[in-house]
Design a protein around this motif. Structure first.
Motif, mmCIF file in Angstrom:
data_model
loop_
_atom_site.group_PDB
_atom_site.id
_atom_site.type_symbol
_atom_site.label_atom_id
_atom_site.label_comp_id
_atom_site.label_asym_id
_atom_site.label_seq_id
_atom_site.Cartn_x
_atom_site.Cartn_y
_atom_site.Cartn_z
ATOM 1 N N ILE A 159 45.600 90.746 122.883
ATOM 2 C CA ILE A 159 47.036 90.687 123.083
ATOM 3 C C ILE A 159 47.492 89.164 122.558
ATOM 4 O O ILE A 159 48.756 88.714 122.756
ATOM 5 N N GLY A 160 46.389 88.818 121.539
ATOM 6 C CA GLY A 160 47.134 87.601 121.014
ATOM 7 C C GLY A 160 47.287 86.390 121.338
ATOM 8 O O GLY A 160 47.689 85.217 120.883
ATOM 9 N N SER B 228 57.924 92.935 118.138
ATOM 10 C CA SER B 228 56.927 92.069 117.643
ATOM 11 C C SER B 228 55.259 92.546 117.846
ATOM 12 O O SER B 228 54.131 92.244 117.468
ATOM 13 N N LYS C 211 52.306 94.583 117.199
ATOM 14 C CA LYS C 211 51.419 95.222 115.592
ATOM 15 C C LYS C 211 51.174 96.304 115.458
ATOM 16 O O LYS C 211 50.936 97.419 116.818
ATOM 17 N N ASP D 40 52.216 92.321 121.127
ATOM 18 C CA ASP D 40 51.005 91.044 120.807
ATOM 19 C C ASP D 40 51.874 89.129 121.449
ATOM 20 O O ASP D 40 53.270 89.132 120.631
ATOM 21 N N ALA E 109 53.300 86.910 118.481
ATOM 22 C CA ALA E 109 54.010 87.281 118.407
ATOM 23 C C ALA E 109 55.582 87.137 118.790
ATOM 24 O O ALA E 109 56.467 86.925 117.833
#
Length: 471
Positions: free
Chosen positions: A52-53, A342, A344, A361, A364
């Motif tokens: 999940i970034g 945002s 992906k 993300d 993001a």
């Protein structure tokens, strides 16, 4: 209408020793964040943070500023183990207008001594968890950070409002859940997590979800684990909710995850590690194929691993709470758009019925413009009679804060090699007809894909695909 929570049989088995990872944040002091192999697997115990970034959560936590805002997160579930060592009292919402123990409804909200929430099944102020599902879900959002034990939660500033509306066997009724939604809205929750599902009771659900939307409260709903169409599924058929599908470590949709145009986004939902409530073994209530005790993790037996969209939804809920911790002035729709736009893109190009806008993300989302908005959605296709005979009426939404143009195209098969334009427009359309296409355009194939492209002035765009089967 009977509903149920959405845990699922685990996909891996075994247990073993942990080993450290060298690729994550050195500032996290919780061992399961760094380790792997806690149940014999060959991947990180909290692998979802990478997905999940948030390989280094401090990148986001530092961006919250000097004075992050606490955010009330309502978890409507089986309750909570309030005494878990990895869940501090500071991570629970407290009703400061209620004097605990005096037997008086001090704040006049209709609930006596509701200090941390309510048990809607028993009608008491003790929403304790004797199943484990609610504790697991809450732990993903708000397990204590850097206390030197166990796991890491997503948001150190989340405050869990504990609303028990699911019984000890994972069952509930729509009325309990809708009462809990209203309680959450009336008592200050910004976001509500619903990791439950079942047959829809549309009138009751719509009234409660409308109430949340009208009061600027975001509702996040698990998509469910039956691998089926969401058309008649509880709480997902409302335009303001975020419906969350599950993905695995390979970044692909989990095969059990339900699908349909209601799906908004996807998040990790396989082999997820979280808190275990005392004396519980949640999966024993799910299937006879489960070996009792095999999902319990750690020598202290305070942790648990499970699979399901129930555990994908809290990652999105936690992400929403982080956005509000940085900027409490954001609206629910701004947070929703930041998370979705945002995401992906995974699977089929553009927004699709399996993973929605794509994979969550959070990093993001923090960089996204909360005022930017692009919505490209196809909700249904109906047969109508036009002046030229039978036709397909394509219903959906094509909007943007700076709409340039939208286009509707069709192509043969599930992965078309070419596309034929059938309609376009420069005015926003919301849950209405985007195009009316003559039936003759669909000759030559039994499966078609409809593509909607919405362009925003400035070059950004959003694409959504809709599979149409004829026969």
């Amino acid at each position: 209408m009977r509903l149920r929570f959405l845990a699922f049989l685990l996909l891996a088995s075994g247990f073993g020793l942990s080993s450290a990872s060298q690729e994550d944040s050195p500032r996290i002091g919780d061992p399961y964040f760094h380790s792997s192999g806690a149940w014999g697997q060959d991947f990180r115990d909290q692998w979802a943070f990478d997905a999940i970034g948030l390989s280094d959560p401090y990148v986001v936590w530092d961006a919250l500023g000097e004075s992050p805002s606490p955010v009330i997160v309502a978890v409507i579930d089986t309750g909570i183990d309030w005494n878990h060592l990895d869940l501090s009292w500071g991570s629970l919402w407290t009703n400061d207008n209620e004097i605990i123990g005096n037997g008086i409804d001090d704040d006049g909200n209709g609930y006596v001594d509701d200090r941390i929430g309510w048990d809607f099944l028993a009608g008491t102020n003790q929403p304790w968890d004797y199943d484990g599902h609610g504790t697991f879900t809450s732990g993903l959002i708000a397990a204590e950070v850097n206390n030197g034990i166990g796991m890491t939660g997503l948001n150190p500033y989340a405050r869990i409002m504990v609303l028990k509306a699911v019984n000890n066997f994972g069952r509930t009724r729509t009325a309990y859940v809708t009462d809990a939604i209203r309680y959450a809205v009336d008592n200050g929750a910004r976001v509500i997590n619903l990791s439950l599902g079942g047959p829809s009771a549309l009138e009751l659900e719509t009234a409660a979800l409308d109430y949340a939307a009208q009061n600027d409260v975001l509702v996040v709903v698990a998509a469910g684990n039956e691998g089926q169409d969401l058309a008649d599924y509880a709480f997902v058929n409302h335009p303001a909710v975020i419906t969350v599908a599950a993905i695995g470590r390979n970044g692909e949709r989990s095969t059990y995850s339900n699908w349909g145009p209601q799906v908004s986004i996807a998040a990790p939902g396989e082999d997820i590690l979280s808190l275990r409530a005392r004396a519980t073994d949640t999966l024993m209530n799910i299937t006879d194929a489960y070996k009792p005790g095999s999902a319990i993790v750690g020598p202290d037996k305070r942790y648990y691993r499970a699979t399901g969209t129930s555990f994908a939804a809290p990652f999105v809920t936690g992400g929403a709470s982080l956005l509000w911790s940085r900027n409490p002035s954001l609206t629910a729709n701004q947070v929703r758009q930041a998370l979705l736009q945002s995401a992906k893109d995974i699977g089929a190009s553009g927004v699709d019925q399996f993973t929605g806008h794509g994979a969550l993300d959070i990093g993001a989302a923090f960089a996204a413009d909360p005022n930017a908005s692009i919505v490209a959605e196809i909700s249904s296709v109906h047969v109508v009679q036009s002046t030229d005979g039978p036709a397909a009426e394509i219903i959906g939404t094509a909007t943007s804060d700076r709409l340039e143009i939208y286009r509707v195209e069709i192509g043969q098969g599930e992965t078309p090699s070419s596309w034929k334009p059938v309609a376009q427009g420069r005015s926003s359309v919301t849950n209405a007809a985007l195009a009316t296409v003559s039936a003759s355009e669909f000759a030559g194939a039994s499966v078609w894909t409809i593509r909607l492209i919405v362009n925003r002035t400035g070059g950004t765009s959003q694409v959504t695909l809709y599979r149409l089967s004829l026969g």
